[in-house]
Scaffold this motif. Structure first.
Motif, PDB file in Angstrom:
ATOM      1  N   LEU A  41      -7.189  10.134  -0.762  1.00  0.00           N
ATOM      2  CA  LEU A  41      -7.803   8.896  -0.309  1.00  0.00           C
ATOM      3  C   LEU A  41      -7.569   7.737  -1.261  1.00  0.00           C
ATOM      4  N   ALA A  42      -6.994   7.984  -2.427  1.00  0.00           N
ATOM      5  CA  ALA A  42      -6.827   6.935  -3.428  1.00  0.00           C
ATOM      6  C   ALA A  42      -5.777   5.924  -2.980  1.00  0.00           C
ATOM      7  N   HIS A  43      -6.121   4.638  -3.078  1.00  0.00           N
ATOM      8  CA  HIS A  43      -5.196   3.557  -2.751  1.00  0.00           C
ATOM      9  C   HIS A  43      -4.494   3.127  -4.037  1.00  0.00           C
ATOM     10  N   GLY A  44      -3.506   3.921  -4.458  1.00  0.00           N
ATOM     11  CA  GLY A  44      -2.849   3.653  -5.734  1.00  0.00           C
ATOM     12  C   GLY A  44      -3.788   3.940  -6.899  1.00  0.00           C
ATOM     13  N   TYR A  45      -3.276   3.777  -8.112  1.00  0.00           N
ATOM     14  CA  TYR A  45      -4.083   3.963  -9.318  1.00  0.00           C
ATOM     15  C   TYR A  45      -4.067   2.654 -10.112  1.00  0.00           C
ATOM     16  N   ARG A  46      -5.253   2.136 -10.417  1.00  0.00           N
ATOM     17  CA  ARG A  46      -5.343   0.891 -11.169  1.00  0.00           C
ATOM     18  C   ARG A  46      -5.704   1.126 -12.628  1.00  0.00           C
ATOM     19  N   ARG A  47      -6.667   2.000 -12.887  1.00  0.00           N
ATOM     20  CA  ARG A  47      -7.121   2.283 -14.258  1.00  0.00           C
ATOM     21  C   ARG A  47      -7.533   3.736 -14.354  1.00  0.00           C
ATOM     22  N   PHE A  48      -7.512   4.268 -15.580  1.00  0.00           N
ATOM     23  CA  PHE A  48      -8.009   5.626 -15.784  1.00  0.00           C
ATOM     24  C   PHE A  48      -8.645   5.718 -17.155  1.00  0.00           C
ATOM     25  N   LEU A  49      -9.501   6.726 -17.318  1.00  0.00           N
ATOM     26  CA  LEU A  49     -10.184   6.921 -18.599  1.00  0.00           C
ATOM     27  C   LEU A  49     -10.535   8.391 -18.759  1.00  0.00           C
ATOM     28  N   PRO A  50      -9.982   9.067 -19.772  1.00  0.00           N
ATOM     29  CA  PRO A  50     -10.414  10.443 -20.045  1.00  0.00           C
ATOM     30  C   PRO A  50     -11.722  10.444 -20.828  1.00  0.00           C
ATOM     31  N   THR A  51     -12.596  11.373 -20.515  1.00  0.00           N
ATOM     32  CA  THR A  51     -13.851  11.524 -21.247  1.00  0.00           C
ATOM     33  C   THR A  51     -13.868  12.894 -21.914  1.00  0.00           C
ATOM     34  N   LYS A  52     -15.034  13.323 -22.335  1.00  0.00           N
ATOM     35  CA  LYS A  52     -15.127  14.574 -23.083  1.00  0.00           C
ATOM     36  C   LYS A  52     -14.618  15.764 -22.280  1.00  0.00           C
ATOM     37  N   ASP A  53     -14.952  15.813 -20.980  1.00  0.00           N
ATOM     38  CA  ASP A  53     -14.601  16.978 -20.175  1.00  0.00           C
ATOM     39  C   ASP A  53     -13.698  16.679 -18.988  1.00  0.00           C
ATOM     40  N   TYR A 107      -7.129   0.762  -6.180  1.00  0.00           N
ATOM     41  CA  TYR A 107      -7.081  -0.668  -5.881  1.00  0.00           C
ATOM     42  C   TYR A 107      -8.093  -1.097  -4.831  1.00  0.00           C
ATOM     43  N   SER A 108      -8.751  -0.178  -4.163  1.00  0.00           N
ATOM     44  CA  SER A 108      -9.787  -0.530  -3.203  1.00  0.00           C
ATOM     45  C   SER A 108     -11.184  -0.422  -3.787  1.00  0.00           C
ATOM     46  N   GLY A 109     -11.295  -0.122  -5.087  1.00  0.00           N
ATOM     47  CA  GLY A 109     -12.597  -0.058  -5.737  1.00  0.00           C
ATOM     48  C   GLY A 109     -13.274   1.287  -5.663  1.00  0.00           C
ATOM     49  N   THR A 110     -12.536   2.342  -5.311  1.00  0.00           N
ATOM     50  CA  THR A 110     -13.101   3.696  -5.296  1.00  0.00           C
ATOM     51  C   THR A 110     -12.844   4.366  -6.633  1.00  0.00           C
ATOM     52  N   LEU A 111     -13.898   4.912  -7.225  1.00  0.00           N
ATOM     53  CA  LEU A 111     -13.796   5.591  -8.520  1.00  0.00           C
ATOM     54  C   LEU A 111     -13.821   7.098  -8.290  1.00  0.00           C
ATOM     55  N   PHE A 112     -12.762   7.765  -8.731  1.00  0.00           N
ATOM     56  CA  PHE A 112     -12.612   9.207  -8.537  1.00  0.00           C
ATOM     57  C   PHE A 112     -12.933   9.948  -9.823  1.00  0.00           C
ATOM     58  N   ALA A 158       0.827  -1.210   0.000  1.00  0.00           N
ATOM     59  CA  ALA A 158       0.000   0.000   0.000  1.00  0.00           C
ATOM     60  C   ALA A 158       0.858   1.255   0.000  1.00  0.00           C
ATOM     61  N   ALA A 159       1.953   1.230   0.773  1.00  0.00           N
ATOM     62  CA  ALA A 159       2.830   2.398   0.831  1.00  0.00           C
ATOM     63  C   ALA A 159       3.464   2.682  -0.521  1.00  0.00           C
ATOM     64  N   ILE A 160       3.900   1.627  -1.227  1.00  0.00           N
ATOM     65  CA  ILE A 160       4.532   1.822  -2.535  1.00  0.00           C
ATOM     66  C   ILE A 160       3.514   2.292  -3.564  1.00  0.00           C
ATOM     67  N   LEU A 161       2.300   1.742  -3.503  1.00  0.00           N
ATOM     68  CA  LEU A 161       1.259   2.191  -4.428  1.00  0.00           C
ATOM     69  C   LEU A 161       0.984   3.683  -4.266  1.00  0.00           C
ATOM     70  N   ASN A 162       0.878   4.137  -3.043  1.00  0.00           N
ATOM     71  CA  ASN A 162       0.599   5.554  -2.805  1.00  0.00           C
ATOM     72  C   ASN A 162       1.808   6.434  -3.077  1.00  0.00           C
ATOM     73  N   TYR A 163       3.002   5.898  -2.910  1.00  0.00           N
ATOM     74  CA  TYR A 163       4.232   6.652  -3.161  1.00  0.00           C
ATOM     75  C   TYR A 163       4.425   6.912  -4.657  1.00  0.00           C
ATOM     76  N   THR A 164       3.969   5.978  -5.489  1.00  0.00           N
ATOM     77  CA  THR A 164       4.243   6.072  -6.924  1.00  0.00           C
ATOM     78  C   THR A 164       3.049   6.521  -7.758  1.00  0.00           C
ATOM     79  N   LYS A 165       1.882   6.722  -7.162  1.00  0.00           N
ATOM     80  CA  LYS A 165       0.692   7.041  -7.954  1.00  0.00           C
ATOM     81  C   LYS A 165       0.793   8.437  -8.555  1.00  0.00           C
TER      82      LYS A 165
END
Length: 499
Positions: A51-63, A70-75, A22-29
């Protein structure tokens, strides 16, 4: 940029304690972007949700931009007007954030590369449902929630039976016939169709979930991941096999060079691709695709009008063709008539390579594009692991998960004796005789150029084809730039003419 990790942390395996991961995920996100237009053409970093537990996926949209941790929270990262250090009001990307939802497994939007079409965000999530009569308590059920990307407002929700558990969602088709493909934990694919143009209307819908033909006709296949575009879908199985659905004749002709096996009445019939090894991951563009096998080899297929296959020419390929001067990529992206590869050299320094159309700045440093993969003028974060490109911007995701890493195999000795013939389409041979013949052919190509400028430009292409370490390749390109400026009558410090 991302701070440098110690070699010990980079090499940690799956036995590391959860708190250290968890520490490495947050250190490198981090999420980085570089706009193609405007005066500032440098890499910028988005706001980082605390509050993000690392970054697993991302997607840009129109705006905006959406990030799943990694904990299932979508920002929900919003673009907004902010005040600069000089007191000026300016428009900035991904500078504010809110939590869109929790319990998310995956998410998707319109599969086209142009983000202007991404009006809705489809989120695959798990929600607690009230218990039925006779049940002991609430049950966790998977559902798909649809949000407006502009405001984050939820406009639609569909819930599935508690016995069905999904792990991935992709979209395919037009807005009025949008097909949602859902991959189960058991490797089966289900689909349902919605009309996006009616989602924002307050009314009830009845949708039918059906087993997709690839799982119905080939029940022995266990699909591990999917990729989609507006008119095609690609499936990778647990054995590394690749199966294709192509839904329009034009895309089918671009991908396979013929319409011989295309059946307009049975567009869901899966087509198997013939490949020499197990495929690990892929990238799917509108009319071209890229595949990476277990040995780290890159195979490209499809339309090559702009050189987006990186084969050194502009000849279409109706079957997977190896690009042998590139190996062991970290990530691969097939975009708007161009392709990108995120790679790493022996010193763990990462670089971004690109080929195809350079219009609109989509290949920084190569405005006229290139038919072979060339190094782009982008400073890549040390922990970059994923990328994508829209019409306006290049995005790179930074994250280091010590429990997940690409483990490429070494090519068996009996298979390293390569093809004796080498051209731009065939890549670099691995036997001495083939290498000598290839270099002789390259020399003939340089000799056939009518002017010194053309010969220098040809040499630039050839340096890109050769299997050179990145430092040597950069050295030769720099030397050729000096020669090109001298041939044009400019000083060594003047900008080189475009080639």
């Amino acid at each position: 940029m991302c701070r440098r990790l110690s070699p010990r942390l980079r090499e940690q395996g799956s036995g590391v304690r959860p708190w250290k991961r968890a520490a490495i995920l947050n250190y490198t996100k981090g999420l980085y972007y570089q706009a193609f237009g405007g005066r500032r053409r440098c890499l910028s970093k988005s706001v980082a949700p605390l509050l993000a537990h690392g970054y697993r996926r991302f997607l840009p949209t129109k705006d905006h931009v959406f990030i799943l941790d990694y904990s299932g929270t979508l920002f929900f990262l919003k673009n907004a007007l902010v005040s600069s250090t000089l007191g000026q009001i300016q428009w900035k990307r991904a500078c504010r954030y809110v939590v869109l939802c929790r319990g998310a497994k995956d998410f998707a939007s319109d599969p086209r590369c142009d983000t202007v079409y991404r009006k809705y965000l489809y989120v695959l999530a798990t929600r607690e449902q009230p218990g039925m009569v006779g049940a002991t308590g609430p049950r966790a059920c998977d559902c798909v929630e649809v949000y407006l990307q502009s405001s984050g407002q939820r406009v639609f929700k569909m819930t599935f039976h508690h016995s069905m558990s999904f792990k991935q969602i992709v979209l395919v088709g037009q807005e009025t016939q949008r097909a949602l493909l859902l991959l189960t934990e058991e490797g089966k694919i289900y689909s349902l169709v919605v009309n996006e143009t009616q989602l924002d209307q307050p009314r009830s819908y009845t949708v039918q979930l059906a087993l997709r033909k690839v799982s119905r006709c080939l029940p022995h296949l266990r699909v591990t991941c999917m990729a989609s575009n507006q008119s095609s879908t690609l499936y990778i199985t647990d054995q590394g096999g690749v199966y294709f659905e192509v839904h329009t004749p034009g895309v089918y002709r671009d991908l396979f060079g013929t319409l011989q096996a295309f059946d307009p009445l049975d567009q869901q019939m899966p087509l198997a691709l013939s490949l020499p090894a197990k495929i690990l991951f892929c990238a799917l563009g509108y009319n071209h695709l890229g595949l990476v096998d277990e040995f780290g080899r890159i195979f490209m297929q499809g339309n090559n009008r702009y050189g987006q296959l990186g084969t050194g020419d502009k000849m279409d390929r109706g079957e997977p063709t190896q690009v042998q001067y590139l190996q062991r990529p970290i990530a691969l992206w097939c975009g708007l008539n161009h392709s990108l590869v995120l790679s790493q050299d022996s010193d763990s320094n990462k670089e971004l390579l690109g080929c195809g159309c350079g219009a609109g700045g989509r290949l920084p440093g190569w405005p006229k594009g290139s038919a072979s993969f060339v190094k782009l003028q982008v400073k890549v974060p040390l922990c970059a692991c994923a990328l994508c490109s829209s019409r306006e911007c290049l995005y790179m995701l930074s994250s280091h998960d010590i429990e997940q890493h690409l483990a490429y195999r070494d090519l068996p000795a009996g298979r390293t004796a390569g093809t004796p013939e080498l051209g731009p389409a065939a890549g670099a041979p691995q036997d001495p005789g083939g290498a000598a013949r290839a270099l002789e052919e390259y020399l003939n190509q340089v000799h056939s150029c009518p002017t010194l400028q053309a010969r220098v430009a040809k040499m630039r292409e050839i340096v890109g084809w050769l299997p050179l370490p990145s430092a040597q390749r950069d050295f030769f390109w720099g030397a050729l730039d000096m020669l090109q400026r001298a041939a044009a009558g400019g000083s060594p410090g003047s900008p080189a003419p475009e080639s």
